[in-house]
Enzyme design. Structure first.
Site, PDB file in Angstrom:
ATOM      1  CD  GLU A  39       0.852  -1.666   7.869  1.00 21.98           C
ATOM      2  OE1 GLU A  39       0.594  -0.861   8.791  1.00 21.98           O
ATOM      3  OE2 GLU A  39       1.245  -1.305   6.751  1.00 21.98           O
ATOM      4  CG  ASP A  43       0.383  -4.122   1.989  1.00 19.52           C
ATOM      5  OD1 ASP A  43       0.448  -4.986   2.884  1.00 19.52           O
ATOM      6  OD2 ASP A  43       1.195  -3.190   1.867  1.00 19.52           O
ATOM      7  CE  LYS A  45       3.253  -5.871   3.585  1.00 14.94           C
ATOM      8  NZ  LYS A  45       2.725  -4.745   4.408  1.00 14.94           N
ATOM      9  CG  ASP A  85      -0.389  -0.084   2.511  1.00 16.16           C
ATOM     10  OD1 ASP A  85       0.851  -0.219   2.599  1.00 16.16           O
ATOM     11  OD2 ASP A  85      -1.134  -0.014   3.513  1.00 16.16           O
ATOM     12  CB  SER A  86       4.591   1.729  -0.012  1.00 17.75           C
ATOM     13  OG  SER A  86       4.882   0.686  -0.913  1.00 17.75           O
ATOM     14  CD  GLU A 145       8.083  -0.567   7.212  1.00 19.04           C
ATOM     15  OE1 GLU A 145       7.102  -1.212   6.811  1.00 19.04           O
ATOM     16  OE2 GLU A 145       8.362   0.581   6.806  1.00 19.04           O
TER      17      GLU A 145
HETATM   18  O1  KIV Z   1       3.590  -1.129   1.554  1.00 19.50           O
HETATM   19  C1  KIV Z   1       4.734  -1.593   1.444  1.00 19.50           C
HETATM   20  O2  KIV Z   1       5.413  -1.346   0.438  1.00 19.50           O
HETATM   21  C2  KIV Z   1       5.237  -2.444   2.526  1.00 19.50           C
HETATM   22  C3  KIV Z   1       6.655  -2.847   2.631  1.00 19.50           C
HETATM   23  C4  KIV Z   1       6.917  -4.001   3.482  1.00 19.50           C
HETATM   24  C5  KIV Z   1       7.655  -2.560   1.681  1.00 19.50           C
HETATM   25  O3  KIV Z   1       4.473  -2.808   3.346  1.00 19.50           O
END
Ligand code: KIV
Length: 274
Positions: free
Chosen positions: A120, A88, A118, A49-50, A187
């Site tokens: 968080e 993400d 993924k 999500d970056s 991270e």
């Molecule tokens: O959003 C992202 O790019 C990430 C990283 C682990 C690079 O979560």
């Protein structure tokens, strides 16, 4: 997706089997051209999500949506055949309840063909990890510096510097492992903690600003290619200055257009070769 494509792509169990055998190399991608270029060299590609920050110029990741993620993940899956592809979970798409998480993860996977998601979050999100994994969705957990917590953390700050916070992050990682996560992204954590978690867990740790001891590493592709502007994060290394190459090529193009050198007759239709 054809059976042939599926057979060639690195699977989540194959990623897990890398632990103690060889390091896992991963990068982010959100577009077809980058995914195509990255595919062969990597074990997995993350549609992070970056993308909100590097692709859309936003100050943080919080406004990225499920629809945007699904569209970018689909572009990456369509353009790759080797690397495992992980998407993400956007902020607000999974924190409310495990059922909400399942719904949105399933939407992203169904729309894109990605191999897993993924998410968080610390111990509190382990229940969600379990809910997804038990229903067939592979989960890569993300602990330590969690960009979606930027407002509660008061910025993008390294974590695990005190004993108390290090113990909490270790507990977070363990909880996701017990819940069935196939790996954990660490991270922005103290190097010693990255090493300790890697030695403690039986699933792979993927470091970004964590430790060389991690089972794998991930970075944001733009950071390693000189495409993130002038600021390279401490945890990244610039492996090429693609930004400079692009600038020179664009300047040359503009100059040739203005000089009348481009297009040449070879670029035109209906012109016979002499
Ligand atoms: O959003 C992202 O790019 C990430 C990283 C682990 C690079 O979560």
């Amino acid at each position: 997706m054809s059976v042939h494509r599926q057979a060639q792509r690195i699977s989540v169990p194959q990623l897990m089997a890398c632990k103690g055998e060889r390091k896992i190399a991963a990068l982010t991608a959100y577009s077809a051209p980058f995914a195509r270029l990255l595919d062969d060299a990597l074990d997995f590609i993350l549609i992070g999500d970056s993308t909100a920050m590097v692709g859309y110029g936003l100050p943080d990741t919080l406004s990225f949506t499920v629809e945007q993620m699904a569209a970018h993940a689909a572009a990456v899956v369509r353009s790759t055949s080797h690397a495992c592809v992980i998407a993400d979970m956007p902020f607000g798409s999974y924190q409310e309840s495990p059922a909400q998480a399942f719904n949105n993860a399933a939407r992203i996977l169904a729309a894109s063909g990605a191999d897993g998601v993924k998410l968080e979050g610390g111990e509190v999100m382990a229940e969600t990890t379990r809910f997804l994994v038990e229903r067939g969705i592979p989960v890569l957990a993300h602990v330590g510096l969690m960009p979606q917590y930027v407002n509660t953390m008061g910025g993008f700050k390294a974590q695990g510097m005190t004993d108390e916070s290090a113990q909490r992050i270790l507990r977070d990682a363990r909880a996701h492992q017990e819940a069935g996560a196939f790996g954990v992204v660490l991270e922005g954590v103290a190097e010693r903690l990255g090493r300790e978690i890697t030695e403690t867990l039986t699933i792979p740790t993927i470091g970004i600003g964590a430790s060389p001891a991690c089972d794998g590493q991930i970075l944001v592709t733009e950071d390693i290619l000189g495409l993130s502007g002038s600021r390279i994060p401490k945890f990244a290394r610039q492996f090429a200055d693609v930004g400079a190459v692009i600038k020179t090529a664009v300047e040359q193009y503009a100059s040739e257009v203005r000089d009348g050198q481009f297009p040449g007759l070879e670029n035109c239709f209906g012109v016979k070769k002499t």
